[in-house]
Scaffold this motif. Structure first.
Motif, PDB file in Angstrom:
ATOM      1  N   LEU A  90       2.125  -3.376   9.082  1.00 16.64           N
ATOM      2  CA  LEU A  90       1.825  -4.160   7.889  1.00 16.64           C
ATOM      3  C   LEU A  90       1.521  -3.267   6.687  1.00 16.64           C
ATOM      4  CD1 LEU A  90       1.224  -7.185   7.112  1.00 16.64           C
ATOM      5  CD2 LEU A  90      -1.177  -6.580   7.402  1.00 16.64           C
ATOM      6  N   LEU A  91       0.707  -2.229   6.904  1.00 18.78           N
ATOM      7  CA  LEU A  91       0.232  -1.421   5.775  1.00 18.78           C
ATOM      8  C   LEU A  91       1.234  -0.355   5.359  1.00 18.78           C
ATOM      9  CD1 LEU A  91      -3.512  -0.803   6.739  1.00 18.78           C
ATOM     10  CD2 LEU A  91      -2.569  -2.550   5.242  1.00 18.78           C
ATOM     11  N   LEU A  92       1.832   0.310   6.347  1.00 20.30           N
ATOM     12  CA  LEU A  92       2.665   1.458   6.033  1.00 20.30           C
ATOM     13  C   LEU A  92       4.131   1.256   6.387  1.00 20.30           C
ATOM     14  CD1 LEU A  92       0.222   4.172   7.446  1.00 20.30           C
ATOM     15  CD2 LEU A  92       0.437   3.431   5.082  1.00 20.30           C
ATOM     16  N   GLY A  93       4.436   0.098   6.976  1.00 20.46           N
ATOM     17  CA  GLY A  93       5.819  -0.178   7.333  1.00 20.46           C
ATOM     18  C   GLY A  93       6.306   0.618   8.528  1.00 20.46           C
ATOM     19  N   MET A 131       0.860  -1.198   0.000  1.00 17.02           N
ATOM     20  CA  MET A 131       0.000   0.000   0.000  1.00 17.02           C
ATOM     21  C   MET A 131       0.888   1.237   0.000  1.00 17.02           C
ATOM     22  SD  MET A 131      -3.177   0.530   2.546  1.00 17.02           S
ATOM     23  CE  MET A 131      -3.933  -1.059   2.220  1.00 17.02           C
ATOM     24  N   HIS A 132       0.691   2.108  -0.987  1.00 19.31           N
ATOM     25  CA  HIS A 132       1.594   3.256  -1.090  1.00 19.31           C
ATOM     26  C   HIS A 132       0.828   4.566  -1.069  1.00 19.31           C
ATOM     27  CE1 HIS A 132       4.877   0.548  -1.840  1.00 19.31           C
ATOM     28  NE2 HIS A 132       4.124  -0.075  -2.721  1.00 19.31           N
ATOM     29  N   PRO A 133       0.641   5.132   0.111  1.00 17.58           N
ATOM     30  CA  PRO A 133      -0.062   6.402   0.199  1.00 17.58           C
ATOM     31  C   PRO A 133       0.762   7.497  -0.476  1.00 17.58           C
ATOM     32  CG  PRO A 133       0.204   5.388   2.362  1.00 17.58           C
ATOM     33  CD  PRO A 133       1.075   4.637   1.421  1.00 17.58           C
ATOM     34  N   ARG A 134       0.051   8.445  -1.100  1.00 10.41           N
ATOM     35  CA  ARG A 134       0.743   9.575  -1.720  1.00 10.41           C
ATOM     36  C   ARG A 134       0.492  10.819  -0.880  1.00 10.41           C
ATOM     37  NH1 ARG A 134      -0.431   9.460  -7.953  1.00 10.41           N
ATOM     38  NH2 ARG A 134      -0.266   7.215  -8.373  1.00 10.41           N
ATOM     39  N   ALA A 135       1.007  11.951  -1.384  1.00 15.52           N
ATOM     40  CA  ALA A 135       0.900  13.200  -0.621  1.00 15.52           C
ATOM     41  C   ALA A 135      -0.538  13.479  -0.198  1.00 15.52           C
ATOM     42  CB  ALA A 135       1.449  14.353  -1.459  1.00 15.52           C
ATOM     43  N   ILE A 136      -1.508  13.291  -1.125  1.00 18.81           N
ATOM     44  CA  ILE A 136      -2.899  13.626  -0.810  1.00 18.81           C
ATOM     45  C   ILE A 136      -3.394  12.812   0.389  1.00 18.81           C
ATOM     46  CG2 ILE A 136      -3.708  12.007  -2.603  1.00 18.81           C
ATOM     47  CD1 ILE A 136      -5.629  15.134  -1.657  1.00 18.81           C
ATOM     48  N   ASP A 137      -2.964  11.529   0.487  1.00 22.70           N
ATOM     49  CA  ASP A 137      -3.405  10.687   1.602  1.00 22.70           C
ATOM     50  C   ASP A 137      -2.862  11.193   2.938  1.00 22.70           C
ATOM     51  OD1 ASP A 137      -4.682   8.828  -0.183  1.00 22.70           O
ATOM     52  OD2 ASP A 137      -2.680   8.150  -0.734  1.00 22.70           O
ATOM     53  N   TRP A 138      -1.587  11.599   2.915  1.00 18.72           N
ATOM     54  CA  TRP A 138      -1.004  12.133   4.155  1.00 18.72           C
ATOM     55  C   TRP A 138      -1.676  13.436   4.545  1.00 18.72           C
ATOM     56  CZ3 TRP A 138       1.302   8.468   6.474  1.00 18.72           C
ATOM     57  CH2 TRP A 138       2.056   7.524   5.772  1.00 18.72           C
ATOM     58  N   VAL A 139      -2.029  14.272   3.550  1.00 17.19           N
ATOM     59  CA  VAL A 139      -2.702  15.534   3.861  1.00 17.19           C
ATOM     60  C   VAL A 139      -4.033  15.250   4.553  1.00 17.19           C
ATOM     61  CG1 VAL A 139      -3.832  17.565   2.856  1.00 17.19           C
ATOM     62  CG2 VAL A 139      -1.582  16.849   2.026  1.00 17.19           C
ATOM     63  N   ILE A 140      -4.781  14.257   4.040  1.00 18.16           N
ATOM     64  CA  ILE A 140      -6.086  13.928   4.640  1.00 18.16           C
ATOM     65  C   ILE A 140      -5.910  13.474   6.083  1.00 18.16           C
ATOM     66  CG2 ILE A 140      -7.967  12.238   4.546  1.00 18.16           C
ATOM     67  CD1 ILE A 140      -7.895  12.635   1.483  1.00 18.16           C
ATOM     68  N   MET A 141      -4.919  12.595   6.321  1.00 18.00           N
ATOM     69  CA  MET A 141      -4.659  12.182   7.706  1.00 18.00           C
ATOM     70  C   MET A 141      -4.282  13.384   8.567  1.00 18.00           C
ATOM     71  SD  MET A 141      -2.592   8.601   7.490  1.00 18.00           S
ATOM     72  CE  MET A 141      -2.529   7.954   5.837  1.00 18.00           C
ATOM     73  N   GLY A 142      -3.460  14.270   8.003  1.00 19.28           N
ATOM     74  CA  GLY A 142      -3.031  15.453   8.748  1.00 19.28           C
ATOM     75  C   GLY A 142      -4.206  16.340   9.134  1.00 19.28           C
ATOM     76  N   VAL A 143      -5.158  16.521   8.208  1.00 16.38           N
ATOM     77  CA  VAL A 143      -6.337  17.345   8.502  1.00 16.38           C
ATOM     78  C   VAL A 143      -7.096  16.749   9.685  1.00 16.38           C
ATOM     79  CG1 VAL A 143      -8.619  18.027   7.646  1.00 16.38           C
ATOM     80  CG2 VAL A 143      -6.611  18.260   6.168  1.00 16.38           C
ATOM     81  N   TYR A 144      -7.277  15.423   9.674  1.00 17.81           N
ATOM     82  CA  TYR A 144      -8.014  14.786  10.760  1.00 17.81           C
ATOM     83  C   TYR A 144      -7.328  15.030  12.107  1.00 17.81           C
ATOM     84  CZ  TYR A 144      -9.586  11.188  13.971  1.00 17.81           C
ATOM     85  OH  TYR A 144     -10.038  10.539  15.086  1.00 17.81           O
TER      86      TYR A 144
END
Lengths: 72, 567
Positions: free
Chosen positions: B147-150, B1-14
């Motif tokens: 497992l998902l993000l290492g 599973m390879h999150p990109r910048a947009i995924d990290w931004v969404i987590m950051g907003v939360y």
């Protein structure tokens, strides 16, 4: 005692997340939608979240200043 | 599973919003009641959503999806039979005593109704249980993120502990409740597209039904085994759970579900934070409405995944296998997130998962700090201090609770079987609880000695029953049969259900007998604590449709209709 109206953070967060997601679906993520069975899920689901967020903010704005109804 | 910048931004907003809520509530925390019970000031729709969300930890989401794959539609019995009736009973019949007695916790109600020793027994076992549950949540999250993000185990533990610590210290129970409501909406928005895409992939409802028939037949059951609920419970052999209708109705539907929903302070605390008696009573009833629909959100993904794996779906979704070759059911949700969600949605799904792990922890920590402060510290260590003192003790207990959870997370990581043993012990302690509350609230003759000895007898009965029985195919030991094997159950679930039934019966019988032999309390002291000595709560100020009894009947009808549709 009661803190700030919870609809404001909920509305704010979903408005922001929805706009981000829909924007990404519209301009950046088209290549990835292969995975989601050719549906541009980022765009559509982002739009749904945006609508939900705006609705929450509207409810909070409409209710502003009124004390929450207490029934004792 | 390879999150990109947009995924990290969404987590950051939360995470920004989570911490922001804590910071915004900081000024509202003036007294211990603000911190532990939100000053009893929250409207019912918020406490209702928090009530259901506090229980919707990630283990629940992942576990229910796994059960959906393993057992199919019958898993929804955990909602329609194992939750809704008990939630209605809590709101309509029990909440008047919890809220009306002004008890600040469930153990404190036991003190008011019975005596100090019964309260302390309940408070101690509950406090230990919450710390370990919080630790298990942390452990499961760290495992999944590795497992998902290492991510490194220690990093995940430290990060989740720090965030939960900050927002509870700042905003107390209110902070926890607000975040639970935020999480509720995140879970719905994060997982609903999983179900929609999964259904589209497998060819809609008809495709799912065809797939599940293949699954059932390939495992030697009737074609309906993954699709029915009551209709496959005629005998334990006709469904993959290995449970018959009697064990289901009595074990899950009555003893286990009422024992959890009606006596567990983690959920009851949310209702105690409500702003009025009516709001407190409506809390579990409002919670029951989304609860009824959750099977479609958390169980359907598992059913889709197993149908896809065995029967085949358009995009080739296939469950991974464990080292021993069996399907790894716990991977349903992570697998589907990675399979269907493009960047963007992936961030949202991961955020929903992390949010549910963290609210699972926070719920336990807020329940722990309250029970520790009011039922152990104030009751036994320092009875008459200022409110400010107890507020500070609560804050220290929050830090200590999270510290102990971290220890529990590491212990779980090192010794998995210790955790199995502890969960077994908790099951023994919890199984008889509902008998004590039922008798305490509805039979004024019940005495403190009766309650206390009854609880011990129920726990002993649970242990003995477990020691004498064994699920089919298991070795004697932690799974049962450690005294002697007198009976084999078709499955571990059947054994759990019957252990609970025996514990309940033993506790009920012993409490009645001991109560009859001991002196009851003066009736004047029991006003507001026992049904026959308490004025009926009136809700005349309410519109008829908002009255608890009307809402309760409506909710039960809804559950009945769902039972009939998916019979």
């Amino acid at each position: 005692m009661m803190g700030p109206d919870i609809r404001i953070p909920i509305g704010g967060m979903f408005t922001l997340l929805g706009a981000l997601l829909a924007g990404y679906g519209l301009f950046g993520g088209a290549a990835a939608s292969q995975r989601s069975l050719a549906v541009n899920i980022d765009l559509w689901w982002g739009a749904a979240m945006l609508a939900f967020g705006v609705l929450m903010l509207a409810l909070a704005w409409w209710r502003r200043g009124k004390p929450p109804a207490r029934e004792d | 599973m390879h999150p990109r910048a947009i995924d990290w931004v969404i987590m950051g907003v939360y995470f920004t919003f989570v911490l922001g809520i804590g910071a915004a509530l900081r000024r509202a925390m003036r007294t211990s009641t603000d911190f532990f019970l939100s000053g009893r000031s929250i409207p019912a729709w918020i406490t209702g959503l928090a009530f259901i969300s506090a229980n919707l930890g990630a283990q629940e989401v992942i576990g229910m999806a796994a059960s959906g794959a393993k057992y199919g539609m019958a898993t929804s019995q955990f909602y329609w039979v194992g939750a809704i009736p008990a939630m209605v009973f809590l709101g309509v019949f029990m909440m008047p005593f919890y809220y009306g007695s002004r008890a600040r916790s469930v153990p404190e109600y036991l003190k008011l109704r019975f005596d100090e020793k019964t309260r302390t027994l309940n408070a101690l076992s509950f406090a230990v249980m919450t710390v370990f549950s919080s630790g298990i949540s942390m452990y499961a999250m760290a495992l999944l993120l590795r497992l998902l993000l290492g991510w490194d185990f220690g990093t995940s533990v430290a990060l989740s502990a720090l965030i939960v610590l900050i927002y509870i210290l700042l905003g107390g129970l209110t902070s926890a409740i607000y975040n639970e409501v935020l999480q509720f909406f995140l879970i719905v928005f994060g997982f609903a597209p999983l179900v929609l895409l999964g259904l589209k992939d497998i060819g809609g409802w008809h495709g799912l039904v065809a797939g599940l028939e293949t699954v059932a037949v390939s495992r030697g059951f009737g074609p309906h085994a993954w699709l029915g609920t009551w209709s496959v419970m005629g005998s334990p052999k006709s469904n993959p759970m290995g449970v018959g209708w009697l064990g289901m109705a009595m074990g899950l539907g009555f003893v286990l579900s009422f024992g959890y929903w009606c006596t567990d302070f983690l959920v009851v605390q949310r209702a105690l934070a409500a702003d009025s008696m009516d709001a407190a009573r409506r809390t579990p009833l409002i919670a029951a409405v989304p609860k009824m629909l959750f099977p479609f959100l958390v169980i359907l993904p598992g059913m889709i995944a197993i149908a896809s794996t065995v029967h085949g779906g358009a995009s080739g979704l296939t469950l991974p296998r464990k080292a021993d070759g069996s399907l790894n059911y716990d991977m349903v949700i992570p697998l589907m997130l990675g399979h269907y969600f493009p960047s963007g949605m992936l961030g949202l799904g991961l955020t929903a998962l992390m949010a549910s792990f963290m609210t699972g922890m926070a719920g336990n920590v807020t329940a722990f700090n309250t029970v520790w402060t009011y039922d152990i510290y104030q009751a036994h260590i320092r009875p008459r201090a200022t409110d400010r003192h107890y507020l500070n003790v609560g804050r220290i207990a929050t830090v200590a609770g999270i510290g102990l959870s971290i220890v529990a997370a590491y212990v779980t990581n090192r010794f998995n079987n210790i955790m199995d043993l502890l969960q077994l012990l908790f099951a023994f302690v919890n199984a008889p609880l509902f008998a004590t509350f039922l008798l305490g609230m509805f039979w004024k003759r019940t005495s403190g000695h009766g309650a206390f000895i009854g609880l011990l007898a129920g726990t002993a009965a649970a242990a003995v029953h477990h020691g004498l029985t064994l699920p089919a195919g298991a070795l004697a030991g932690i799974r049962g049969g450690w005294i002697a094997v007198l009976h084999h159950y078709p499955s571990q679930m059947a054994q759990n259900f019957w252990t609970a039934i025996w514990a309940f019966v033993a506790c009920f019988g012993t409490t009645v007998l001991v109560s009859l032999a001991t002196r009851p309390r003066d009736e004047r002291e029991l006003a507001g604590l026992v049904y026959s000595l308490t004025e009926r709560p009136r809700s005349a100020s309410q519109a008829w449709f908002a009255r608890p009894a009307v809402l309760g009947v409506g909710v039960l009808l809804g559950a009945l209709i769902l039972n009939l549709i998916f019979w």
